[in-house]
Design an enzyme around this catalytic site. Structure first.
Site, PDB file in Angstrom:
ATOM      1  CB  CYS A 170      -0.983  -0.037   1.158  1.00 36.87           C
ATOM      2  SG  CYS A 170      -2.397   1.026   0.843  1.00 36.87           S
ATOM      3  CG  HIS A 208      -3.323  -3.464   3.159  1.00 38.17           C
ATOM      4  ND1 HIS A 208      -2.246  -2.975   3.863  1.00 38.17           N
ATOM      5  CD2 HIS A 208      -4.072  -2.390   2.832  1.00 38.17           C
ATOM      6  CE1 HIS A 208      -2.344  -1.654   3.953  1.00 38.17           C
ATOM      7  NE2 HIS A 208      -3.431  -1.280   3.337  1.00 38.17           N
ATOM      8  CD  GLU A 255      -0.947  -6.265   4.935  1.00 35.46           C
ATOM      9  OE1 GLU A 255      -0.640  -6.527   3.752  1.00 35.46           O
ATOM     10  OE2 GLU A 255      -1.067  -5.104   5.365  1.00 35.46           O
TER      11      GLU A 255
HETATM   12  N1  GLN Z   1      -1.800   6.834   2.660  1.00 38.03           N
HETATM   13  C1  GLN Z   1      -1.955   6.028   1.489  1.00 38.03           C
HETATM   14  C2  GLN Z   1      -3.321   6.198   0.837  1.00 38.03           C
HETATM   15  O1  GLN Z   1      -4.247   6.643   1.453  1.00 38.03           O
HETATM   16  C3  GLN Z   1      -1.682   4.575   1.789  1.00 38.03           C
HETATM   17  C4  GLN Z   1      -2.701   3.971   2.701  1.00 38.03           C
HETATM   18  C5  GLN Z   1      -2.233   2.690   3.321  1.00 38.03           C
HETATM   19  O2  GLN Z   1      -1.047   2.383   3.338  1.00 38.03           O
HETATM   20  N2  GLN Z   1      -3.154   1.912   3.849  1.00 38.03           N
HETATM   21  O3  GLN Z   1      -3.491   5.866  -0.303  1.00 38.03           O
END
Ligand code: GLN
Length: 568
Positions: free
Chosen positions: A413, A541, A543
């Site tokens: 992410c 994600h 995970e």
């Molecule tokens: N801050 C980033 C976004 O909003 C990544 C978010 C995250 O890592 N969950 O896209």
């Protein structure tokens, strides 16, 4: 057994004295309920116990649906700081939940939905919204029956929607808290309404072992249980948590004091590995007793623990030389903020029979001179999710280090977005490239806000959330890892790769190997095998979908690259 009449009277129209709505398709007796409460203190491992109990029941062939009744007033977990309360676990339907839901999904190997997570905040919100819509037909709205009614409805909804044999409800907080009083009262009422054979109360308590006393002390546990008795609930089963194994004498005291038969008082001392807990409980007969209470023992017999033994064995990791994995993020001492990542690595470790050691690398420290030294000891690097500008430059320099020194890299992410920025700056020559999350005026906004996110002002539940399909390009690393051209993964983000820069990024060696089916949202990136031994990142994600015995493919690919790097 409660008279049918009573149930009917209790559950009829909202204007009744005993407001207690029942979902239309709820069939009494079809689903049984287990309520797990905790006494004495928080931090007993109630979530892991509940998940382990679920595993035991699944092992016997029951259809189990777990649920958490969370005590806090947040409507969901999305606005809670993970460094305070642990990771925000996102369900496939986009519900932002407590990390216990992750434990349930992993232990039971199922996909849960919003019906499995209800907070006090959600319950109050429902009550107030109903009041505003006039659904209480002129009645004054009260804790009892309306708030309790709403809590009962949440539990019955899960039973009705899942048609499970057992709904396993973990009540958040500790017996005696203000916050969960109504939930405990609601469960007491539900047991009365549904009949005792349909409900089992399990209380997890804690037996102290003060150093100065040199022996176990059961008084706190007795008082905790008394508190539950005061609330009108006699537990059917007591599980005594403790640091070390407690003697029979202590169990006897607890049994006598609470009026719960000795053969229903069990011990659960600290165990070195959570995957051993189900078998430990089975050996004492915990699930057997619970099914006895629910009158299900004849229907669901244990299969001699054979499958459970094999599940346990497959999840254990032998003691051998470990790989060293660096996590470059915000280190606060609370590993719970990254719990699913640690679990996903555990799944890989068990599968490959190679343990791992973690190096926590504070990204802000990488911005200081000599900070890079911390990166020299690792066999692989993970840059996890994150928000805001703190430590971002450190993360970008970590990506550069991993790329140049050919260290296996997995970006998750925010880690994916960092990899895009690094590539833009160092491979495409866009010196000041950045995400608009950090620098709204950057001349090269390679990461920008998702179009649908631009107008949103509320913070709760408004990101691009939950499971989406990922279309995978043929003959890429992602393709070889997933073994398929389609995957489903979970997202939680507001920003994404700016489509205007995709051409430049690709021209300079970045491969976008996973994309959204209909929108131009880049979801997986990689560098070719010729350029780097393993450089993969995902906007989602991975995970969150990794399971024991079924590690997420991206994690597994990363882990085997780490082993190779370490020569293991
Ligand atoms: N801050 C980033 C976004 O909003 C990544 C978010 C995250 O890592 N969950 O896209």
């Amino acid at each position: 057994m409660v008279e049918k009449k009573v149930l009917k009277a209790i559950s009829s129209k909202s204007s009744d004295e005993f407001y207690s709505p029942v979902p239309k398709n709820f069939v009494k007796g079809k689903t049984k309920f287990i309520f797990v409460t905790g006494s004495v203190m928080s931090g007993l491992g109630k979530g892991i116990f509940t998940a382990s109990l679920g595993r035991l029941l699944v092992d016997r062939g029951l259809k189990v649906r777990p649920m958490k009744l969370e005590a806090y007033l947040n409507v969901d977990s999305g606005t809670i700081n993970p460094y305070r309360h642990g990771e925000v676990f996102v369900l496939d339907d986009g519900t932002e939940t407590d990390m216990d839901l992750g434990t349930y999904e992993r232990f039971l190997d199922i996909t849960l939905d919003k019906n499995s997570f209800v907070t006090s905040g959600r319950i109050y919100k429902n009550v107030i919204e109903k009041e505003r819509r006039g659904e209480y037909l002129g009645r004054d709205v009260q804790f009892i029956p309306h708030v309790t009614g709403e809590a009962k409805l949440a539990v019955l909804n899960l039973a009705a929607s899942s048609k499970a044999d057992v709904v396993l409800v973990e009540i958040g907080g500790t017996v005696g808290d203000y916050e969960n009083l109504f939930a405990i009262e609601a469960m007491r009422e539900l047991a009365f309404q549904l009949g005792k054979e349909n409900v089992c109360f399990v209380n997890l308590t804690f037996v102290l072992e003060p150093k100065h006393a040199g022996e176990f002390k059961s008084k706190a546990a007795q008082l905790g249980l008394r508190k539950l008795l005061e609330l009108g609930i006699t537990p059917d089963v007591i599980v005594c948590r403790s640091q070390n194994q407690i003697p029979e004498k202590i169990k006897e005291k607890i049994s006598m004091n609470s009026g719960v038969q000795m053969n229903r008082v069990f011990a659960l001392p600290d165990i070195d590995n959570i995957y051993k807990i189900p078998l430990f409980l089975r050996k004492q007969g915990v699930d057997e007793k619970i099914l006895e209470v629910l009158e299900l023992s004849k229907k669901f017999k244990a299969n001699g623990s054979k499958s459970l033994k094999s599940w346990t064995a497959k999840n254990l990791i032998p003691e051998r030389k470990p790989v060293t994995i660096g996590i470059v993020g915000k280190y606060t001492g609370l590993h719970d903020a990254y719990i699913s990542i640690l679990k996903a690595l555990e799944h890989c470790a068990a599968k490959s029979k190679t343990p791992f050691r973690l190096e926590w690398i504070e990204s802000a420290n990488l911005e200081k001179p000599g900070g890079e030294n911390a990166l020299k000891r690792i066999d692989g690097m993970i840059i996890p999710g994150g928000f805001g500008s703190r430590g971002v430059e450190g993360k970008i320099s970590a990506v550069k280090f991993a790329r140049e020194k050919k260290i296996p890299f997995l970006g998750l992410c925010y880690g994916f977005q960092m990899a895009v920025i690094e590539h833009a700056r160092n491979a495409c020559g866009l010196k000041n490239a950045n995400t608009t999350e950090v620098d709204a005026k950057t001349p090269s906004p390679v990461i920008c806000i998702l179009p649908e996110q631009d107008e949103i002002e509320d913070l709760g539940g408004t990101m691009r959330l939950g499971g989406f399909d990922v279309l995978i390009s043929p003959k890429t690393i992602a393709h070889s890892l997933y073994g398929s051209l389609k995957a489903r993964e979970r997202f939680r983000h507001r920003f994404n790769v700016n489509t205007e820069f995709i051409g430049a990024l690709e021209k300079n060696g970045m491969v976008f190997s996973g994309k959204a089916p209909k929108k131009r949202i880049m979801q997986i990136l990689e560098l070719s095998k010729e350029a780097h031994p393993f450089f993969v990142a995902s906007q989602f994600h991975p995970e969150l979908t990794s399971r024991p015995l079924k590690p997420n493919p991206l994690f597994l690919g990363f882990y085997s690259a780490c082993r190779k790097k370490a020569g293991l």
